[in-house]
Design a protein around this motif. Structure first.
Motif, PDB file in Angstrom:
ATOM      1  N   ASP A 162       0.873  -1.166   0.000  1.00  0.00           N
ATOM      2  CA  ASP A 162       0.000   0.000   0.000  1.00  0.00           C
ATOM      3  C   ASP A 162       0.912   1.219   0.000  1.00  0.00           C
ATOM      4  N   LEU A 163       0.964   1.918  -1.105  1.00  0.00           N
ATOM      5  CA  LEU A 163       1.887   3.038  -1.246  1.00  0.00           C
ATOM      6  C   LEU A 163       1.451   4.272  -0.465  1.00  0.00           C
ATOM      7  N   GLY A 164       0.169   4.360  -0.169  1.00  0.00           N
ATOM      8  CA  GLY A 164      -0.321   5.518   0.567  1.00  0.00           C
ATOM      9  C   GLY A 164      -0.305   6.790  -0.264  1.00  0.00           C
ATOM     10  N   LEU A 165      -0.190   6.652  -1.571  1.00  0.00           N
ATOM     11  CA  LEU A 165      -0.169   7.800  -2.480  1.00  0.00           C
ATOM     12  C   LEU A 165      -1.225   7.585  -3.558  1.00  0.00           C
ATOM     13  N   ASN A 166      -1.827   8.676  -3.999  1.00  0.00           N
ATOM     14  CA  ASN A 166      -2.830   8.599  -5.053  1.00  0.00           C
ATOM     15  C   ASN A 166      -2.180   8.766  -6.421  1.00  0.00           C
ATOM     16  N   ASP A 167      -2.840   8.225  -7.425  1.00  0.00           N
ATOM     17  CA  ASP A 167      -2.468   8.457  -8.822  1.00  0.00           C
ATOM     18  C   ASP A 167      -1.032   8.089  -9.152  1.00  0.00           C
ATOM     19  N   VAL A 168      -0.613   6.894  -8.752  1.00  0.00           N
ATOM     20  CA  VAL A 168       0.701   6.390  -9.144  1.00  0.00           C
ATOM     21  C   VAL A 168       0.518   5.540 -10.400  1.00  0.00           C
ATOM     22  N   LEU A 169       1.200   5.927 -11.460  1.00  0.00           N
ATOM     23  CA  LEU A 169       1.172   5.166 -12.699  1.00  0.00           C
ATOM     24  C   LEU A 169       2.119   3.979 -12.540  1.00  0.00           C
ATOM     25  N   ILE A 170       1.602   2.768 -12.677  1.00  0.00           N
ATOM     26  CA  ILE A 170       2.415   1.558 -12.539  1.00  0.00           C
ATOM     27  C   ILE A 170       2.810   1.101 -13.941  1.00  0.00           C
ATOM     28  N   CYS A 171       4.112   0.904 -14.145  1.00  0.00           N
ATOM     29  CA  CYS A 171       4.628   0.530 -15.459  1.00  0.00           C
ATOM     30  C   CYS A 171       5.543  -0.687 -15.336  1.00  0.00           C
ATOM     31  N   THR A 172       5.615  -1.447 -16.390  1.00  0.00           N
ATOM     32  CA  THR A 172       6.475  -2.626 -16.400  1.00  0.00           C
ATOM     33  C   THR A 172       7.939  -2.225 -16.249  1.00  0.00           C
ATOM     34  N   ASN A 173       8.351  -1.213 -16.995  1.00  0.00           N
ATOM     35  CA  ASN A 173       9.736  -0.745 -16.989  1.00  0.00           C
ATOM     36  C   ASN A 173       9.788   0.671 -17.559  1.00  0.00           C
TER      37      ASN A 173
END
Length: 187
Positions: A162-173
């Motif tokens: 749980d990053l505790g941050l909003n709107d984090v774009l998750i990318c493969t690399n």
């Protein structure tokens, strides 16, 4: 040509651009870029983005390598990026250990403030911070950056938390991030 915050991408180094190691990257021979990261940086540059690097390098404080060896690693990175047609606007690094009480070690935003100052920006609001750890994202968040987490390096483990941050774009690399940014697919 002036740099605008929304045209700036700040990258963590180890685990984003190059392979990471729990034993530290101690020499230019141990510094191994991911096969497509150099081209991704070049593509960002060629598309009008300035690219800067913010990297914790506590191996210096721990005595594993010195700033001369670190400079060789960054010279190699710069040469590879320039050969591919890109440019690194600035490399900011923290040579301190976790108990040195500095203001530059991520998750503190000191490295990002250095980039802001060197590039002559009034703020980093709207720029991108791309990392593989929570501390990278926290440093970017403190400066109003948009956040992207890559699953290379420590990123796959970080993505499970749980990053505790909003709107984090998750990318493969880094290539996936670059593809999404340049195509406007940021959801």
């Amino acid at each position: 040509m002036p740099i605008y915050p929304q045209q700036l991408v700040i990258l963590d180094r180890d685990g984003v651009i190059n392979e990471d190691s729990d034993a530290y990257i101690k020499s230019v021979n141990e510094w191994i870029p991911y096969s497509d990261s150099i081209d991704a940086i070049a593509r960002l540059s060629q598309s009008g983005y300035s690219v800067a690097i913010a990297t914790n390098q506590s191996g210096i404080a721990r005595g594993y390598y010195d700033e001369t060896e670190l400079a060789k690693m960054h010279a190699r990175l710069t040469t590879l990026v320039e050969t591919a047609g890109g440019r690194i606007a600035h490399v900011a690094y923290c040579p301190h250990g976790p108990d040195d009480n500095c203001t530059c070690r991520k998750p503190l935003p000191g490295l990002l403030h250095e980039i802001q100052r060197v590039l002559g920006l009034s703020s980093l609001q709207g720029s991108w911070m791309v990392g593989d750890s929570l501390r990278d994202l926290q440093a970017g968040h403190a400066c109003g950056c948009r956040l992207a987490l890559v699953k290379t390096g420590k990123g796959a483990k970080t993505a499970q938390k749980d990053l505790g941050l909003n709107d984090v774009l998750i990318c493969t690399n880094l290539t996936d991030f670059t593809d999404k940014l340049l195509s406007g697919r940021l959801d």
